[in-house]
Design an enzyme around this catalytic site. Structure first.
Site, PDB file in Angstrom:
ATOM      1  N   ALA A  60      59.824  32.039  60.746  1.00  0.00           N
ATOM      2  CA  ALA A  60      60.513  31.140  61.670  1.00  0.00           C
ATOM      3  C   ALA A  60      61.111  29.966  60.918  1.00  0.00           C
ATOM      4  O   ALA A  60      60.732  29.658  59.787  1.00  0.00           O
ATOM      5  CB  ALA A  60      59.536  30.649  62.735  1.00  0.00           C
ATOM      6  N   GLY A 101      58.384  36.690  62.039  1.00  0.00           N
ATOM      7  CA  GLY A 101      59.510  37.256  62.756  1.00  0.00           C
ATOM      8  C   GLY A 101      60.321  38.222  61.925  1.00  0.00           C
ATOM      9  O   GLY A 101      60.907  39.175  62.447  1.00  0.00           O
ATOM     10  N   GLU A 109      58.581  41.439  62.175  1.00  0.00           N
ATOM     11  CA  GLU A 109      58.772  41.987  63.518  1.00  0.00           C
ATOM     12  C   GLU A 109      60.168  42.592  63.672  1.00  0.00           C
ATOM     13  O   GLU A 109      60.344  43.609  64.355  1.00  0.00           O
ATOM     14  CB  GLU A 109      58.513  40.898  64.555  1.00  0.00           C
ATOM     15  N   GLU A 165      50.855  34.728  61.304  1.00  0.00           N
ATOM     16  CA  GLU A 165      50.822  33.725  62.368  1.00  0.00           C
ATOM     17  C   GLU A 165      49.443  33.115  62.606  1.00  0.00           C
ATOM     18  O   GLU A 165      49.329  31.949  62.994  1.00  0.00           O
ATOM     19  CB  GLU A 165      51.348  34.334  63.674  1.00  0.00           C
TER      20      GLU A 165
END
Length: 695
Positions: A70, A109, A112, A132
């Site tokens: 992020a 992210g 992901e 995370e």
């Protein structure tokens, strides 16, 4: 198609070649998933999906890394659309094959995004992970639901709850990626994309997951919670991963998003974000912005003991030319055996390859005597913790080393100024206090004297970065930051013994607080003789009014130095720690000798008193300008002494707990314990004014 971002530069570009289009993310320095990147990626995938000329898509990134997570500038802000889960769902839903080309790191992210693609190709040196939990969060864009569909529940539990990144070869074995690149990553990804044209799409979210039986699943979650030592996110992440076996993707993602939002506003996540930013902020010392470090490549280590060997390994791992010197062949051979043993174990565990071991062993040379250090840019002493021994060594080094060579001491407690004064070049002398084992522990205290040159301090910071250490710059005092605080709260722990607690009760209370080990177990691990030597050194200057507990001295006098002798605060049978009735008797006898009536002491009181001791001594360190910032103390305690990161460090947590109750505890201890426990001025002033360490 492009979406403009920073000063007109496009963070996402779509190259609509036929039959395979390339979507390139270009958002330096780490291609973070900023709002502009999310918007650009969503628009690009939609355009590629609707363009009849395009039959497949490759998502790649400019620079050295794939999407590394992020955008930290958006931390704490209200998320702006499009949200990352929507972008990722659009990638997976694309009617044409989408392949991720992964170099560098694909974290959070970024991982992901890769999970949602229909296939993944990675460079051999790339790594993927969902870290995370280290920020007190869970993956929020499908990571807990898609990863188990690719690698299975057990592997997903390991990766998600630990936040551990995996290198590409392991990712291939797990099924997280499909291929390793053989050279040209983008061309390899394009080739795979062409192979997938016309084939059934392998959407990750549509795969099934083999469930664990209820008993195994429950045991796994319990084990993860125990290992987390009070951190909430790992346990919640485990529960989400297990849902992947029983819920459709969208239902699991809804639960995941709900948990993510809950944790994002939690005290633990705020503390872990503080820790995250603190690790980066300590690298930026006011006043050193424009100071150039000295070039360092050749490093000398004086002393081949446990610390010297560990320091040498740390430098060899970072690509330095290292030379270890000793006073005898026997000592040198023992040091070489220590180094080799560490690398043998790393090869056996798969952490490094035999080729890497050979390269690092070749980077370390061995010699007798300091005359072999004449070509070194930096020399670090790691000899016996005795001031005169170190001063004599520095006099000898000063006489033979050329001007500009930096002389560093690894002392844990001693006055670096007095060591520097033994030389004609005090400006070139600095403390580099590594923590044991030096090749593993991240913390590095950089100790500057009043005479240390600014470029020497800057060099210490540059070395820390290259060594992948977390540095804290401090000034001179006994024990610097960490050991000074440790001495004070270990002293309070010994007071608790005299008043009614036993060593295992104090340790259990602090382990419940979140420390990996309590102070008495740590003492046994480190060796009781180390602090015994310090106590004897300080005895002539000790305030006679100070309350002094002699239980540790009596253990040492009996030859009980901890694990290495099979007995200390505990006894050890086959390496297993056991409560020793002999220590219990010694503790009870000490209480009786002092005329103290023993009482039951709760875990809450133990934790409260230890916290008060830590915070008060930290405030004294701030009052004395040993460090400049509260975050320096927090970082030292978290990375050197196991203070639970989910509490944010002692001073960050003190703001949350409240300074008034902490001050009240300190005043109570000062009244009972005498000199050394006076409330710090900074603590008194802050408590009176309502000011916080982190306003």
């Amino acid at each position: 198609m492009t979406v403009a971002s920073r000063e007109g530069v496009d963070p996402v570009r779509l190259n609509s070649t036929s039959p395979v289009a390339l979507i390139e993310i270009d958002n330096p320095p780490v291609n973070a998933t900023s709002q502009a990147v999310r918007a650009g990626l969503l628009a690009a995938i939609r355009e590629a999906d609707s363009d009849p000329r395009i039959e497949a898509v490759v998502i790649a990134c400019a620079g050295k890394t794939f999407v590394a997570g992020a955008d930290i500038r958006e931390f704490g802000q209200v998320p702006r659309e499009p949200h990352l889960p929507d972008v990722i769902n659009a990638i997976e839903a694309c009617s044409k094959p989408v392949v991720a080309a992964i170099q560098g790191t694909a974290l959070g992210g970024g991982c992901e995004i890769a999970l949602a693609c229909h296939a993944r190709v990675a460079e051999p040196g790339a790594s993927l992970g969902l870290p995370e939990v280290k920020l007190g969060l869970v993956p929020g864009a499908g990571g807990t639901q898609r990863l188990p569909r690719l690698v299975g529940l057990e592997a997903a539990l390991d990766l998600v709850t630990g936040g551990r990144p995996v290198r590409a070869p392991e990712a291939l074995r797990l099924g997280l990626i499909d291929r390793l690149s053989s050279g040209d990553l983008r061309q390899d990804a394009m080739a795979l994309a062409r192979e997938l044209i016309g084939q059934p799409l392998r959407r990750t979210g549509e795969r099934s997951v083999a469930p664990l039986d209820a008993e195994t699943a429950s045991a796994k979650v319990a084990e993860i919670r125990k290992k987390a030592r009070g951190a909430e996110a790992p346990g919640k992440a485990a529960e989400l991963v297990l849902l992947a076996a029983n819920l459709p993707l969208q239902d699991g993602m809804a639960r995941e998003r709900e948990t993510f939002l809950e944790l994002r506003s939690s005290a633990q996540s705020a503390a872990l974000r503080h820790a995250f930013f603190g690790e980066r902020e300590v690298m930026r010392l006011p006043g050193l912005d424009s100071v150039e470090p000295r070039p360092i490549q050749k490093v000398g280590i004086v002393g081949a003991g446990t610390m010297g060997s560990g320091i040498a390994i740390a430098f060899a791992d970072a690509g330095f030319d290292v030379r270890i010197v000793e006073t005898s062949e026997q000592a040198l051979s023992a040091g070489q055996a220590r180094v080799t043993d560490v690398y043998d174990k790393q090869v056996a565990s798969g952490r490094i390859t035999p080729a890497a071991q050979d390269e690092r062993l070749k980077a370390i040379g061995y010699a007798i005597g300091t005359s072999s250090l004449l070509d070194r840019d930096l020399v670090i002493e790691a000899v016996f913790e005795d001031l005169e021994v170190k001063r004599a060594l520095f006099r000898d080094l000063d006489a033979i080393l050329p001007p500009g060579t930096i002389l560093a001491t690894n002392t844990s407690y001693l006055d670096v100024s007095l060591i520097a004064a033994a030389t004609s070049r005090p400006a070139d002398v600095v403390g580099l206090h590594f923590f044991s084992p030096a090749h593993v522990m991240k913390l590095l205290e950089i100790v500057r004297t009043d005479a240390t040159a600014a470029d020497v301090v800057a060099t210490g910071l540059a070395l820390a970065k290259r060594l992948r250490k977390i540095p804290v710059v401090c000034r001179v005092c006994d024990g610097f930051v960490g050991n000074r605080i440790l001495s004070r709260y270990r002293q309070q722990a010994e007071y608790l013994l005299e008043e009614g607690a036993l060593p295992h009760e104090v340790d259990a209370a602090l382990e419940a607080f979140g420390f990996p080990m309590g102070p008495f177990a740590v003492s046994d691990l480190a060796g009781l003789d180390i602090n015994w030597a310090r106590r004897k050194r300080l005895a002539p200057t000790r305030d006679p009014r100070e309350r002094y507990v002699d239980i540790a001295d009596r253990l040492c006098e009996a030859g009980r130095f901890g694990r290495k002798t099979g007995a200390g605060w505990y006894r050890y049978e086959d390496g297993k720690r056991e409560i020793d009735p002999a220590v219990t008797a010694l503790v009870e006898e000490s209480s009786q000798r002092r005329g103290l009536t023993r009482r039951a002491i709760s875990a809450d009181e133990i934790q409260s008193r230890i916290r008060a001791a830590i915070v008060n001594e930290a405030c004294k360190i701030l009052d004395e300008r040993i460090v400049e910032r509260p975050l320096d103390v927090d970082v030292v305690m978290m990375h050197g002494y196991g203070y639970p990161a989910w509490r944010g460090g002692p001073l960050f947590e003190a703001d949350r707990v409240g300074l008034q109750p902490i001050l009240a505890q300190v005043k109570e201890r000062a009244a009972q314990d005498g000199p050394g426990w006076e409330p710090a001025k900074g603590l008194v002033d802050r408590a009176a004014s309502g000011a916080k360490f982190y306003p």
